[in-house]
Write an enzyme that holds these catalytic residues in place. Structure first.
Site, PDB file in Angstrom:
ATOM      1  N   CYS A  75       7.112   0.188   7.167  1.00 39.35           N
ATOM      2  CA  CYS A  75       6.613   1.301   6.372  1.00 39.35           C
ATOM      3  C   CYS A  75       7.706   1.800   5.439  1.00 39.35           C
ATOM      4  O   CYS A  75       8.863   1.883   5.840  1.00 39.35           O
ATOM      5  CB  CYS A  75       6.172   2.424   7.324  1.00 39.35           C
ATOM      6  SG  CYS A  75       5.412   3.823   6.501  1.00 39.35           S
ATOM      7  N   LEU A  76       7.311   2.150   4.219  1.00 35.95           N
ATOM      8  CA  LEU A  76       8.271   2.728   3.280  1.00 35.95           C
ATOM      9  C   LEU A  76       8.903   3.995   3.864  1.00 35.95           C
ATOM     10  O   LEU A  76      10.045   4.322   3.554  1.00 35.95           O
ATOM     11  CB  LEU A  76       7.567   3.074   1.960  1.00 35.95           C
ATOM     12  CG  LEU A  76       6.982   1.900   1.173  1.00 35.95           C
ATOM     13  CD1 LEU A  76       6.103   2.415   0.046  1.00 35.95           C
ATOM     14  CD2 LEU A  76       8.074   0.999   0.632  1.00 35.95           C
ATOM     15  N   HIS A 116      -1.908   7.312   7.399  1.00 35.28           N
ATOM     16  CA  HIS A 116      -1.039   8.312   6.732  1.00 35.28           C
ATOM     17  C   HIS A 116      -1.841   9.566   6.375  1.00 35.28           C
ATOM     18  O   HIS A 116      -1.317  10.677   6.437  1.00 35.28           O
ATOM     19  CB  HIS A 116      -0.436   7.736   5.440  1.00 35.28           C
ATOM     20  CG  HIS A 116       0.771   6.855   5.664  1.00 35.28           C
ATOM     21  ND1 HIS A 116       1.919   7.319   6.259  1.00 35.28           N
ATOM     22  CD2 HIS A 116       1.005   5.557   5.355  1.00 35.28           C
ATOM     23  CE1 HIS A 116       2.817   6.337   6.302  1.00 35.28           C
ATOM     24  NE2 HIS A 116       2.286   5.249   5.763  1.00 35.28           N
ATOM     25  N   GLN A 144       2.901  10.168   1.500  1.00 40.40           N
ATOM     26  CA  GLN A 144       4.244   9.573   1.458  1.00 40.40           C
ATOM     27  C   GLN A 144       5.066  10.063   0.268  1.00 40.40           C
ATOM     28  O   GLN A 144       6.287   9.926   0.262  1.00 40.40           O
ATOM     29  CB  GLN A 144       4.162   8.037   1.413  1.00 40.40           C
ATOM     30  CG  GLN A 144       3.681   7.428   2.731  1.00 40.40           C
ATOM     31  CD  GLN A 144       3.580   5.923   2.634  1.00 40.40           C
ATOM     32  OE1 GLN A 144       2.648   5.383   2.044  1.00 40.40           O
ATOM     33  NE2 GLN A 144       4.560   5.226   3.199  1.00 40.40           N
ATOM     34  N   GLY A 154       0.827  -1.191   0.000  1.00 48.42           N
ATOM     35  CA  GLY A 154       0.000   0.000   0.000  1.00 48.42           C
ATOM     36  C   GLY A 154       0.862   1.242   0.000  1.00 48.42           C
ATOM     37  O   GLY A 154       2.067   1.176   0.277  1.00 48.42           O
ATOM     38  N   HIS A 165      -3.509   1.093   7.846  1.00 51.19           N
ATOM     39  CA  HIS A 165      -2.157   1.691   7.820  1.00 51.19           C
ATOM     40  C   HIS A 165      -2.137   2.907   6.889  1.00 51.19           C
ATOM     41  O   HIS A 165      -1.594   3.961   7.239  1.00 51.19           O
ATOM     42  CB  HIS A 165      -1.160   0.610   7.356  1.00 51.19           C
ATOM     43  CG  HIS A 165       0.266   1.062   7.279  1.00 51.19           C
ATOM     44  ND1 HIS A 165       1.248   0.578   8.125  1.00 51.19           N
ATOM     45  CD2 HIS A 165       0.886   1.939   6.456  1.00 51.19           C
ATOM     46  CE1 HIS A 165       2.407   1.162   7.815  1.00 51.19           C
ATOM     47  NE2 HIS A 165       2.219   1.984   6.803  1.00 51.19           N
ATOM     48  N   GLU A 166      -2.764   2.763   5.712  1.00 53.20           N
ATOM     49  CA  GLU A 166      -2.721   3.863   4.732  1.00 53.20           C
ATOM     50  C   GLU A 166      -3.633   5.024   5.149  1.00 53.20           C
ATOM     51  O   GLU A 166      -3.266   6.190   4.966  1.00 53.20           O
ATOM     52  CB  GLU A 166      -3.105   3.360   3.336  1.00 53.20           C
ATOM     53  CG  GLU A 166      -2.204   2.255   2.784  1.00 53.20           C
ATOM     54  CD  GLU A 166      -0.710   2.513   2.900  1.00 53.20           C
ATOM     55  OE1 GLU A 166      -0.301   3.687   2.928  1.00 53.20           O
ATOM     56  OE2 GLU A 166       0.046   1.534   2.991  1.00 53.20           O
TER      57      GLU A 166
END
Lengths: 173, 172
Positions: B96-97, B142, B52, B47, B138-139
């Site tokens: 996480c990225l 953000h 991000q 995702g 999670h997304e």
């Protein structure tokens, strides 16, 4: 040139050990890396990566007032400080049973043969004095897959031990 | 259209609350395209959220179809997503990225209902569970300026075990 050391500290638990040790290291100009600190059977234990340009003896001297006052034993080993290279576990294993000698040897032996690489392990003796209970939780990499671990335990696990094996599927988002 | 740089903590833009999308135009399509290219270029992400890549808009992509055994809706492009119902809790490992080289345990809802718009502005309503529900939560975090670091629970003590009552099946 700064070098990495592994600092090991052990002593009877009391409040203030982490604060005093870390203040002393900060004042001595040390950079701290990764650490594991835990109370084990009434003892407080520290494994702490330290980066410093000071020679070992000088660092030991700097820590001596604190270790003497708090009755801590201390050990410093030069190490390679490999940061930013975490390996991700893909399996979590929980083991528990009435405490007896040999649980860790039997379980870890079977798992090692089936390809488990342990990244972290924590265990406690719980229950009562009359009926102690042993509980162990570990995370690792199943280098030959989780099924190999299940099979190894199915064949070799003594009947008095309970084991749960769970995959860890890390979500990256 | 391009692969964009991923913002990394402690970039303050990751802490902002993203703005709802109001216009479903070429600019939005370009954002969705960039998000997708950036997600696909990253290491195994399931995702990604617009903040991000530095865009303060409520747009996410999730895709857990790399785990074909898990229930999932394939690749989803969601605009203004909202969790309108949730049930159950479970602990799972997240990375996480935007937080390289660290993973930790996070408690999320097991089952959720999501309302969102697609990139053309058409309404969607989806029921999700498990890993896919975790990816969506999670997304959406953000979009609200939250990272999984804000929700870490102890790695040592698993408060909400995933399969508590299946323990004995592992025993011979």
């Amino acid at each position: 040139m700064a070098h990495w050391y592994m600092l090991t500290v052990v002593g009877a638990d009391r409040p203030g050990i982490v604060a005093r040790i870390s203040q002393c290291l900060y004042q001595a100009g040390c950079n701290l890396g990764e650490a594991s600190m835990i109370r084990l059977g009434g003892n407080f234990t520290i494994m702490l990566m330290i980066q410093t340009a000071q020679p070992r003896r000088q660092l030991e001297q700097a820590l001596r007032p604190v270790t003497e006052e708090l009755a801590l034993s201390l050990h410093l080993d030069p190490i390679e400080g490999h940061l930013h290279e975490h390996r991700q576990p893909d399996v979590r294993i929980t083991v528990f049973g009435a405490d007896r000698s040999g649980i860790v040897a039997q379980v870890s032996g079977a798992l090692a043969e089936a390809g488990l690489d342990i990244l972290e392990l924590e265990s406690s003796v719980a229950g009562s004095r009359q009926h102690p209970l042993y509980i162990m939780q570990l995370e690792g990499v199943a280098t030959r897959g989780i099924e190999a671990l299940r099979q190894a335990l199915a064949e070799e696990l003594p009947q008095d031990i309970d084991v749960r094996i769970e995959p860890i599927d890390t979500l990256v988002g | 259209m391009a692969i964009r740089d991923i913002l990394v903590y402690p970039d303050p833009r990751l802490k902002q609350v993203a703005e709802p999308v109001e216009r479903f135009d070429a600019e939005l399509r370009e954002l969705v395209h960039d998000l997708e290219q950036t997600m696909d270029a990253g290491p195994g992400a399931v995702g990604i959220a617009a903040p991000q890549i530095g865009s303060c808009r409520r747009v996410i992509i999730i895709d857990v179809s790399s785990r074909p055994k898990l229930k999932n809706h394939g690749r989803l492009y969601l605009v203004n997503p909202e969790i309108i119902h949730w049930e159950g809790l479970e602990t799972g490992r997240e990375g996480c990225l935007s937080v390289p080289d660290y993973t930790g345990n996070v408690v999320r809802a097991q089952r959720i209902r999501v309302s969102a718009l697609d990139p053309h502005g058409r309404p969607l309503e989806l029921d999700m569970e498990g890993f896919e529900a975790r990816a969506l939560q999670h997304e959406v975090d953000h979009l609200d300026g939250l990272l999984f670091l804000d929700r870490l629970v102890s790695r040592r003590h698993d408060l909400f075990k995933r399969k508590t009552y299946q323990a004995r099946k592992d025993k011979p």
